[in-house]
Design a protein around this motif. Structure first.
Motif, PDB file in Angstrom:
ATOM      1  N   GLN A  25       0.824  -1.207   0.000  1.00 51.04           N
ATOM      2  CA  GLN A  25       0.000   0.000   0.000  1.00 51.04           C
ATOM      3  C   GLN A  25       0.863   1.263   0.000  1.00 51.04           C
ATOM      4  O   GLN A  25       0.547   2.251  -0.691  1.00 51.04           O
ATOM      5  N   CYS A  28       2.158   1.831  -3.467  1.00 45.17           N
ATOM      6  CA  CYS A  28       1.122   2.401  -4.343  1.00 45.17           C
ATOM      7  C   CYS A  28       0.938   3.897  -4.080  1.00 45.17           C
ATOM      8  O   CYS A  28       0.809   4.701  -5.028  1.00 45.17           O
ATOM      9  N   ASP A  31       3.986   5.754  -5.469  1.00 43.78           N
ATOM     10  CA  ASP A  31       3.911   5.869  -6.933  1.00 43.78           C
ATOM     11  C   ASP A  31       2.915   6.947  -7.352  1.00 43.78           C
ATOM     12  O   ASP A  31       3.146   7.685  -8.324  1.00 43.78           O
ATOM     13  N   LEU A  32       1.817   7.029  -6.616  1.00 43.89           N
ATOM     14  CA  LEU A  32       0.838   8.079  -6.926  1.00 43.89           C
ATOM     15  C   LEU A  32       1.412   9.465  -6.629  1.00 43.89           C
ATOM     16  O   LEU A  32       1.179  10.423  -7.382  1.00 43.89           O
ATOM     17  N   ILE A  37       1.665   6.478 -11.314  1.00 41.32           N
ATOM     18  CA  ILE A  37       0.433   5.716 -11.473  1.00 41.32           C
ATOM     19  C   ILE A  37      -0.733   6.687 -11.340  1.00 41.32           C
ATOM     20  O   ILE A  37      -0.622   7.725 -10.670  1.00 41.32           O
ATOM     21  N   SER A  42      -4.249   3.316  -8.392  1.00 37.64           N
ATOM     22  CA  SER A  42      -3.700   3.289  -7.040  1.00 37.64           C
ATOM     23  C   SER A  42      -4.770   2.948  -6.009  1.00 37.64           C
ATOM     24  O   SER A  42      -4.576   2.075  -5.147  1.00 37.64           O
ATOM     25  N   ARG A  45      -5.926  -0.777  -6.358  1.00 40.59           N
ATOM     26  CA  ARG A  45      -4.969  -1.751  -5.816  1.00 40.59           C
ATOM     27  C   ARG A  45      -4.979  -1.750  -4.287  1.00 40.59           C
ATOM     28  O   ARG A  45      -4.895  -2.809  -3.656  1.00 40.59           O
TER      29      ARG A  45
END
Length: 203
Positions: A25, A28, A31-32, A37, A42, A45
């Protein structure tokens, strides 16, 4: 002891799974944050692993309560309370429309959970190793006890066998002695002249 060892093995794998879920998590969300992403992927996931995390963590907490492991229960109870509160308020899923506004708060909450899960993991590893060592020591003690019982059971048999062998040796010794005495006596009467006194008849 076997049930205790099984408990720590299950806790070990569950704690690893919880660590993996929280780290996933955080990846994710990172990355956001760096635009690697889009918000929809995001949030999708992260939301896909929220319910499994709640179930695994709640089951582990209840298991510690039922087995009277109070320290581990106190470690996992705050997270369980936090999860229940989020679920009751319907805030356990991330809203794709508000994910940027809640990004820092979501990362902070998951970092706190990561710290709890790491503490849980280290305690579980310690208890797992200690329980495994104690189980091996108990098995060695049981093996030594069985060997001692076997030795005690064999002592009378060995003593009887020893006595029987000694009696056979004594019997054979007496047999050889008697045989030798008989041989000497036979030799004496066969080859030594007759030494009986002669009887003289008077005229």
């Amino acid at each position: 002891m076997a049930w205790e060892l099984l408990l720590w093995v299950v806790s070990f794998f569950v704690s690893i799974a919880l660590l993996g879920v929280v780290i996933y998590q955080l990846i994710c969300l990172s990355d956001l944050e760096f635009d690697c992403i889009n918000p929809y992927d995001s949030s999708s996931r992260i939301n896909a692993v929220v319910i499994p995390e709640f179930i695994a963590q709640g089951t582990l907490c209840a298991l510690y309560l039922l087995t009277w492991h109070w320290f581990l229960f106190l470690i996992t109870a705050p997270i369980m309370y936090y999860h229940i509160r989020l679920y009751m308020k319907r805030q356990h899923f991330i809203d794709v429309t508000e994910i940027f506004r809640l990004l820092n708060g979501e990362k902070k909450h998951r970092m706190i959970k990561l710290a709890f899960y790491l503490l849980l993991f280290f305690v579980v590893v310690y208890r797992l190793v200690a329980t495994a060592v104690m189980a091996l020591m108990d098995d060695d003690d049981t093996l030594h006890v069985h060997e001692s019982l076997v030795d005690v059971a064999l002592v009378p048999l060995l003593c009887n066998s020893f006595i029987v062998n000694k009696m056979k040796q004594v019997k054979e010794a007496f047999y050889h002695i008697g045989h030798n005495v008989f041989s000497v006596s036979s030799f004496y009467y066969l080859f030594v002249p007759n030494r009986h006194p002669t009887i003289c008849n008077s005229a």
